[in-house]
Design a protein around this motif. Sequence first.
Motif, PDB file in Angstrom:
ATOM      1  N   GLN A 298       0.834  -1.201   0.000  1.00  0.00           N
ATOM      2  CA  GLN A 298       0.000   0.000   0.000  1.00  0.00           C
ATOM      3  C   GLN A 298       0.871   1.254   0.000  1.00  0.00           C
ATOM      4  N   ARG A 299       0.628   2.097  -0.960  1.00  0.00           N
ATOM      5  CA  ARG A 299       1.445   3.284  -1.183  1.00  0.00           C
ATOM      6  C   ARG A 299       1.456   4.223   0.034  1.00  0.00           C
ATOM      7  N   ALA A 300       0.390   4.220   0.825  1.00  0.00           N
ATOM      8  CA  ALA A 300       0.302   5.133   1.961  1.00  0.00           C
ATOM      9  C   ALA A 300       1.465   4.933   2.932  1.00  0.00           C
ATOM     10  N   TYR A 301       1.886   3.692   3.126  1.00  0.00           N
ATOM     11  CA  TYR A 301       3.008   3.437   4.032  1.00  0.00           C
ATOM     12  C   TYR A 301       4.313   3.981   3.455  1.00  0.00           C
ATOM     13  N   LEU A 302       4.516   3.830   2.174  1.00  0.00           N
ATOM     14  CA  LEU A 302       5.706   4.372   1.538  1.00  0.00           C
ATOM     15  C   LEU A 302       5.708   5.894   1.646  1.00  0.00           C
ATOM     16  N   ASN A 303       4.547   6.508   1.491  1.00  0.00           N
ATOM     17  CA  ASN A 303       4.445   7.964   1.608  1.00  0.00           C
ATOM     18  C   ASN A 303       4.800   8.432   3.019  1.00  0.00           C
TER      19      ASN A 303
END
Length: 374
Positions: free
Chosen positions: A256-261
Amino acid sequence: MKKILYFLLLPLFFCACGDDEGGTTIGTEDEHRIDWYAAADSSSTALLDHFWNTGSRYFNYDSNGNTQFHYWPQAHALDVLLDAYLRTDNTLYSNYFDQWFEGVRAANGNSFLNTFYDDMEWNALAILRAYQATGDQKYKDAVLEIWKDIKTGWNEQAGGGIAWRKDQPYSKNACSNGPACILAARLYQEFGDEEDREWAFRIYDWEKSTLFNANNGAVADNINANTGEVNSGWIFTYNQGTFVGSAVELFKITNQRAYLNDAILAADYTISTLVSSSILKDEGNGDGGLFKGIFIRYFAELIQQDRLEASTARRYIQFLEQNAETLWQSGTSKPAVLFGTNWQNAPAGSTGLTEQLSGCMLIEAMAKIDELAD
Protein backbone atom coordinates in the motif's frame (compact mmCIF):
# COMPACT_ATOMS: atom_id res chain seq x y z
CA MET A 1 16.30 -3.02 -7.97
CA LYS A 2 19.99 -3.40 -8.86
CA LYS A 3 19.38 -2.08 -12.36
CA ILE A 4 17.40 0.91 -11.05
CA LEU A 5 20.10 1.79 -8.54
CA TYR A 6 22.80 1.42 -11.17
CA PHE A 7 21.29 4.14 -13.35
CA LEU A 8 20.61 6.34 -10.32
CA LEU A 9 24.14 6.03 -9.01
CA LEU A 10 26.00 6.24 -12.32
CA PRO A 11 25.93 10.07 -12.58
CA LEU A 12 27.17 10.33 -8.99
CA PHE A 13 30.36 8.47 -9.82
CA PHE A 14 31.60 11.41 -11.92
CA CYS A 15 31.58 14.22 -9.41
CA ALA A 16 32.98 15.50 -6.10
CA CYS A 17 36.77 15.39 -6.33
CA GLY A 18 39.01 15.88 -3.32
CA ASP A 19 41.80 14.45 -1.20
CA ASP A 20 41.41 11.37 0.94
CA GLU A 21 43.96 10.07 3.38
CA GLY A 22 42.74 6.49 3.62
CA GLY A 23 40.74 5.83 0.47
CA THR A 24 40.06 7.22 -2.95
CA THR A 25 37.66 9.96 -3.91
CA ILE A 26 34.83 9.89 -6.39
CA GLY A 27 35.96 11.73 -9.48
CA THR A 28 36.13 11.53 -13.23
CA GLU A 29 38.30 8.41 -13.28
CA ASP A 30 37.68 5.05 -11.65
CA GLU A 31 40.89 5.23 -9.63
CA HIS A 32 39.57 8.34 -7.83
CA ARG A 33 36.39 6.69 -6.67
CA ILE A 34 36.11 5.60 -3.04
CA ASP A 35 36.15 1.83 -2.76
CA TRP A 36 33.20 1.51 -0.40
CA TYR A 37 33.64 -2.24 -0.06
CA ALA A 38 37.19 -1.74 1.19
CA ALA A 39 36.10 1.16 3.40
CA ALA A 40 33.42 -1.04 4.95
CA ASP A 41 35.96 -3.80 5.55
CA SER A 42 38.22 -1.30 7.29
CA SER A 43 35.48 0.16 9.48
CA SER A 44 33.95 -3.16 10.52
CA THR A 45 37.28 -4.80 11.31
CA ALA A 46 38.25 -1.68 13.27
CA LEU A 47 35.17 -2.27 15.42
CA LEU A 48 36.55 -5.69 16.31
CA ASP A 49 40.13 -4.49 16.69
CA HIS A 50 39.37 -1.62 19.06
CA PHE A 51 36.20 -2.63 20.93
CA TRP A 52 35.83 -6.41 21.16
CA ASN A 53 36.42 -7.79 24.66
CA THR A 54 37.88 -11.25 24.08
CA GLY A 55 37.52 -12.40 27.67
CA SER A 56 33.96 -11.24 28.32
CA ARG A 57 32.79 -11.66 24.71
CA TYR A 58 31.03 -8.36 24.27
CA PHE A 59 31.95 -4.92 22.95
CA ASN A 60 33.68 -2.49 25.29
CA TYR A 61 32.29 0.95 26.07
CA ASP A 62 35.09 2.77 24.24
CA SER A 63 38.26 2.25 22.24
CA ASN A 64 40.39 2.83 25.34
CA GLY A 65 39.39 -0.55 26.77
CA ASN A 66 36.69 0.61 29.20
CA THR A 67 34.92 -2.70 29.91
CA GLN A 68 31.70 -1.14 31.21
CA PHE A 69 28.80 -3.14 29.74
CA HIS A 70 25.89 -1.36 28.08
CA TYR A 71 23.21 -3.70 26.77
CA TRP A 72 21.53 -1.88 23.92
CA PRO A 73 24.63 -0.91 21.87
CA GLN A 74 25.58 -4.60 21.77
CA ALA A 75 22.63 -5.19 19.43
CA HIS A 76 23.91 -2.65 16.95
CA ALA A 77 27.41 -4.08 17.14
CA LEU A 78 25.99 -7.47 16.16
CA ASP A 79 24.06 -5.74 13.37
CA VAL A 80 27.30 -4.32 11.98
CA LEU A 81 28.93 -7.77 12.08
CA LEU A 82 25.91 -9.14 10.24
CA ASP A 83 26.13 -6.35 7.66
CA ALA A 84 29.77 -7.23 7.06
CA TYR A 85 29.14 -10.98 6.94
CA LEU A 86 26.21 -10.71 4.53
CA ARG A 87 28.28 -8.42 2.33
CA THR A 88 31.40 -10.59 2.29
CA ASP A 89 30.40 -14.12 3.38
CA ASN A 90 33.60 -13.95 5.42
CA THR A 91 33.71 -16.13 8.53
CA LEU A 92 35.90 -13.47 10.14
CA TYR A 93 32.60 -11.86 11.12
CA SER A 94 30.33 -14.87 11.65
CA ASN A 95 32.82 -16.46 14.04
CA TYR A 96 31.80 -13.80 16.57
CA PHE A 97 28.04 -14.48 16.46
CA ASP A 98 27.99 -17.32 18.99
CA GLN A 99 30.56 -15.58 21.18
CA TRP A 100 28.43 -12.43 21.20
CA PHE A 101 25.31 -14.46 22.02
CA GLU A 102 26.89 -16.10 25.06
CA GLY A 103 28.84 -13.07 26.27
CA VAL A 104 26.03 -10.54 26.03
CA ARG A 105 23.54 -12.86 27.67
CA ALA A 106 25.95 -13.53 30.53
CA ALA A 107 26.72 -9.83 31.04
CA ASN A 108 22.99 -9.06 31.06
CA GLY A 109 22.35 -11.40 33.97
CA ASN A 110 22.22 -14.65 31.99
CA SER A 111 19.16 -13.44 30.13
CA PHE A 112 18.26 -11.29 27.15
CA LEU A 113 15.32 -9.81 29.07
CA ASN A 114 15.65 -6.30 30.42
CA THR A 115 13.83 -3.51 32.23
CA PHE A 116 13.85 -1.39 29.07
CA TYR A 117 11.55 -2.58 26.31
CA ASP A 118 13.49 -0.72 23.63
CA ASP A 119 16.75 -2.40 24.71
CA MET A 120 15.15 -5.80 24.23
CA GLU A 121 13.72 -4.77 20.86
CA TRP A 122 17.10 -3.74 19.46
CA ASN A 123 18.63 -7.02 20.53
CA ALA A 124 15.70 -9.06 19.24
CA LEU A 125 16.02 -7.40 15.82
CA ALA A 126 19.72 -8.23 15.65
CA ILE A 127 19.24 -11.79 16.90
CA LEU A 128 16.50 -12.36 14.33
CA ARG A 129 18.96 -11.34 11.63
CA ALA A 130 21.48 -13.78 13.11
CA TYR A 131 18.88 -16.53 12.84
CA GLN A 132 18.17 -15.60 9.21
CA ALA A 133 21.88 -15.63 8.43
CA THR A 134 22.68 -18.92 10.15
CA GLY A 135 19.48 -20.90 10.67
CA ASP A 136 20.63 -21.67 14.21
CA GLN A 137 17.60 -22.56 16.37
CA LYS A 138 18.98 -20.89 19.50
CA TYR A 139 18.64 -17.48 17.86
CA LYS A 140 15.00 -18.13 16.94
CA ASP A 141 14.24 -19.34 20.46
CA ALA A 142 15.85 -16.23 21.96
CA VAL A 143 13.94 -13.87 19.67
CA LEU A 144 10.59 -15.46 20.47
CA GLU A 145 11.33 -15.35 24.20
CA ILE A 146 12.20 -11.66 24.02
CA TRP A 147 9.19 -10.88 21.83
CA LYS A 148 6.86 -12.56 24.32
CA ASP A 149 8.18 -10.26 27.05
CA ILE A 150 8.04 -7.15 24.84
CA LYS A 151 4.32 -7.64 24.23
CA THR A 152 3.66 -7.29 27.97
CA GLY A 153 4.71 -3.65 27.58
CA TRP A 154 1.49 -2.76 25.78
CA ASN A 155 -1.16 -1.06 27.89
CA GLU A 156 -4.07 1.28 27.24
CA GLN A 157 -2.57 4.34 28.92
CA ALA A 158 -2.33 7.12 26.29
CA GLY A 159 -4.56 4.98 24.11
CA GLY A 160 -2.12 2.12 23.71
CA GLY A 161 1.50 1.71 22.74
CA ILE A 162 4.40 -0.15 24.32
CA ALA A 163 5.91 1.47 27.39
CA TRP A 164 9.53 2.59 27.45
CA ARG A 165 10.37 0.65 30.60
CA LYS A 166 8.64 -1.83 32.90
CA ASP A 167 8.49 0.45 35.94
CA GLN A 168 7.07 3.40 33.97
CA PRO A 169 3.95 2.12 32.18
CA TYR A 170 2.77 5.69 31.59
CA SER A 171 5.77 6.69 29.44
CA LYS A 172 5.21 5.71 25.80
CA ASN A 173 8.21 6.40 23.57
CA ALA A 174 8.95 6.30 19.87
CA CYS A 175 12.04 4.22 20.65
CA SER A 176 9.94 1.45 22.22
CA ASN A 177 7.29 1.38 19.49
CA GLY A 178 9.12 1.88 16.18
CA PRO A 179 11.53 -1.05 16.71
CA ALA A 180 8.69 -3.19 18.09
CA CYS A 181 6.66 -2.61 14.93
CA ILE A 182 9.66 -3.53 12.75
CA LEU A 183 10.24 -6.66 14.84
CA ALA A 184 6.59 -7.76 14.65
CA ALA A 185 6.48 -7.21 10.89
CA ARG A 186 9.71 -9.11 10.31
CA LEU A 187 8.60 -11.97 12.55
CA TYR A 188 5.42 -12.23 10.49
CA GLN A 189 7.37 -12.23 7.24
CA GLU A 190 9.77 -14.86 8.57
CA PHE A 191 7.39 -17.23 10.36
CA GLY A 192 3.91 -16.34 9.08
CA ASP A 193 2.16 -15.88 12.43
CA GLU A 194 -0.90 -13.68 11.78
CA GLU A 195 -0.82 -12.44 15.37
CA ASP A 196 2.55 -10.82 14.70
CA ARG A 197 1.09 -9.10 11.66
CA GLU A 198 -1.71 -7.66 13.76
CA TRP A 199 0.77 -6.49 16.37
CA ALA A 200 2.74 -4.65 13.68
CA PHE A 201 -0.34 -2.78 12.46
CA ARG A 202 -1.56 -2.04 16.00
CA ILE A 203 1.76 -0.57 17.09
CA TYR A 204 2.20 1.41 13.89
CA ASP A 205 -1.30 2.88 14.03
CA TRP A 206 -0.76 3.98 17.62
CA GLU A 207 2.60 5.61 16.95
CA LYS A 208 1.38 7.35 13.82
CA SER A 209 -1.72 8.74 15.50
CA THR A 210 0.08 9.74 18.70
CA LEU A 211 3.67 10.75 17.93
CA PHE A 212 3.86 11.36 14.17
CA ASN A 213 3.25 14.82 12.69
CA ALA A 214 1.53 14.09 9.38
CA ASN A 215 2.08 17.68 8.26
CA ASN A 216 5.88 17.70 8.32
CA GLY A 217 7.08 14.14 9.08
CA ALA A 218 8.50 14.77 12.56
CA VAL A 219 8.31 11.96 15.14
CA ALA A 220 7.96 13.17 18.73
CA ASP A 221 10.06 11.34 21.30
CA ASN A 222 7.31 10.37 23.74
CA ILE A 223 3.97 10.97 25.39
CA ASN A 224 3.42 11.01 29.15
CA ALA A 225 0.07 9.33 29.78
CA ASN A 226 -0.22 10.96 33.21
CA THR A 227 -0.28 14.44 31.71
CA GLY A 228 -1.25 13.72 28.11
CA GLU A 229 1.72 15.83 27.01
CA VAL A 230 3.50 14.88 23.79
CA ASN A 231 7.18 15.77 23.90
CA SER A 232 7.36 17.25 20.42
CA GLY A 233 10.42 19.31 21.38
CA TRP A 234 12.58 16.21 21.32
CA ILE A 235 13.06 15.06 17.72
CA PHE A 236 15.90 12.58 17.20
CA THR A 237 17.24 10.90 14.10
CA TYR A 238 16.83 7.38 15.47
CA ASN A 239 13.11 7.83 16.12
CA GLN A 240 12.75 9.14 12.59
CA GLY A 241 14.65 6.10 11.37
CA THR A 242 12.57 3.47 13.11
CA PHE A 243 9.35 5.15 11.96
CA VAL A 244 10.73 5.00 8.41
CA GLY A 245 11.63 1.36 8.99
CA SER A 246 8.17 0.55 10.34
CA ALA A 247 6.47 2.13 7.35
CA VAL A 248 8.77 0.29 4.94
CA GLU A 249 8.04 -3.07 6.59
CA LEU A 250 4.28 -2.53 6.39
CA PHE A 251 4.68 -1.42 2.79
CA LYS A 252 6.44 -4.72 2.08
CA ILE A 253 3.55 -6.62 3.66
CA THR A 254 0.69 -4.70 2.05
CA ASN A 255 2.16 -2.96 -1.01
CA GLN A 256 0.00 0.00 0.00
CA ARG A 257 1.44 3.28 -1.18
CA ALA A 258 0.30 5.13 1.96
CA TYR A 259 3.01 3.44 4.03
CA LEU A 260 5.71 4.37 1.54
CA ASN A 261 4.44 7.96 1.61
CA ASP A 262 4.72 8.02 5.41
CA ALA A 263 8.31 6.78 5.19
CA ILE A 264 9.19 9.43 2.61
CA LEU A 265 7.67 12.21 4.71
CA ALA A 266 9.65 11.17 7.80
CA ALA A 267 12.85 10.75 5.79
CA ASP A 268 12.45 14.13 4.10
CA TYR A 269 11.99 15.84 7.46
CA THR A 270 15.16 14.22 8.76
CA ILE A 271 17.47 15.06 5.87
CA SER A 272 16.20 18.63 5.63
CA THR A 273 15.97 19.51 9.33
CA LEU A 274 18.19 17.29 11.50
CA VAL A 275 21.33 18.25 9.64
CA SER A 276 24.28 20.62 9.66
CA SER A 277 25.49 21.61 6.18
CA SER A 278 23.54 18.65 4.74
CA ILE A 279 25.29 16.20 7.09
CA LEU A 280 23.32 14.48 9.85
CA LYS A 281 23.88 16.52 12.97
CA ASP A 282 26.02 15.72 15.97
CA GLU A 283 23.73 14.24 18.65
CA GLY A 284 26.46 13.68 21.22
CA ASN A 285 28.08 10.58 22.64
CA GLY A 286 26.62 7.91 24.90
CA ASP A 287 23.16 6.89 23.73
CA GLY A 288 23.05 9.81 21.30
CA GLY A 289 26.09 8.53 19.47
CA LEU A 290 23.98 5.72 18.00
CA PHE A 291 21.05 7.82 16.83
CA LYS A 292 22.04 8.76 13.30
CA GLY A 293 23.47 5.34 12.50
CA ILE A 294 20.06 3.84 13.26
CA PHE A 295 18.44 6.37 10.95
CA ILE A 296 20.88 5.44 8.20
CA ARG A 297 20.05 1.72 8.55
CA TYR A 298 16.37 2.23 7.85
CA PHE A 299 16.90 5.08 5.40
CA ALA A 300 18.96 2.65 3.28
CA GLU A 301 16.05 0.19 3.41
CA LEU A 302 13.78 2.90 2.05
CA ILE A 303 16.19 3.64 -0.80
CA GLN A 304 15.95 0.02 -1.93
CA GLN A 305 12.16 0.00 -2.41
CA ASP A 306 11.20 -0.55 -6.06
CA ARG A 307 8.20 1.80 -6.02
CA LEU A 308 10.25 4.76 -4.82
CA GLU A 309 10.22 7.42 -7.53
CA ALA A 310 13.51 7.70 -9.40
CA SER A 311 13.92 11.38 -8.47
CA THR A 312 13.38 10.62 -4.78
CA ALA A 313 15.75 7.66 -4.83
CA ARG A 314 18.39 9.78 -6.57
CA ARG A 315 18.03 12.54 -3.97
CA TYR A 316 18.33 10.03 -1.13
CA ILE A 317 21.38 8.35 -2.66
CA GLN A 318 23.06 11.74 -3.05
CA PHE A 319 22.39 12.50 0.62
CA LEU A 320 23.73 9.12 1.71
CA GLU A 321 26.81 9.50 -0.45
CA GLN A 322 27.52 13.04 0.74
CA ASN A 323 27.38 11.90 4.36
CA ALA A 324 29.56 8.85 3.66
CA GLU A 325 32.15 10.85 1.72
CA THR A 326 32.29 13.49 4.43
CA LEU A 327 32.73 10.90 7.16
CA TRP A 328 35.40 8.96 5.27
CA GLN A 329 37.38 11.97 4.11
CA SER A 330 36.96 14.36 7.06
CA GLY A 331 35.45 12.48 10.01
CA THR A 332 37.67 9.40 10.21
CA SER A 333 40.77 9.08 12.35
CA LYS A 334 43.22 7.07 10.25
CA PRO A 335 44.90 4.63 10.13
CA ALA A 336 42.95 3.39 13.19
CA VAL A 337 39.61 4.05 11.38
CA LEU A 338 37.78 5.56 14.34
CA PHE A 339 34.64 7.69 14.04
CA GLY A 340 33.38 10.41 16.36
CA THR A 341 30.09 12.12 17.10
CA ASN A 342 30.52 14.69 14.33
CA TRP A 343 30.86 13.19 10.86
CA GLN A 344 32.59 16.36 9.67
CA ASN A 345 35.47 16.10 12.14
CA ALA A 346 37.71 13.17 13.03
CA PRO A 347 37.89 12.24 16.73
CA ALA A 348 41.06 13.14 18.58
CA GLY A 349 42.39 10.00 20.25
CA SER A 350 39.80 7.51 21.47
CA THR A 351 36.10 7.27 20.70
CA GLY A 352 33.02 5.59 22.12
CA LEU A 353 31.32 2.43 20.95
CA THR A 354 28.08 4.17 20.02
CA GLU A 355 29.61 6.75 17.71
CA GLN A 356 31.87 4.10 16.18
CA LEU A 357 28.81 1.99 15.41
CA SER A 358 27.02 4.88 13.70
CA GLY A 359 30.00 5.43 11.44
CA CYS A 360 30.21 1.72 10.65
CA MET A 361 26.51 1.63 9.78
CA LEU A 362 26.92 4.53 7.38
CA ILE A 363 29.90 3.00 5.58
CA GLU A 364 28.25 -0.44 5.41
CA ALA A 365 25.06 1.15 4.04
CA MET A 366 27.03 2.96 1.36
CA ALA A 367 28.82 -0.27 0.44
CA LYS A 368 25.44 -2.02 0.16
CA ILE A 369 23.93 0.62 -2.12
CA ASP A 370 27.12 0.68 -4.21
CA GLU A 371 27.02 -3.11 -4.48
CA LEU A 372 23.41 -3.08 -5.69
CA ALA A 373 24.39 -0.64 -8.44
CA ASP A 374 27.12 -2.91 -9.83
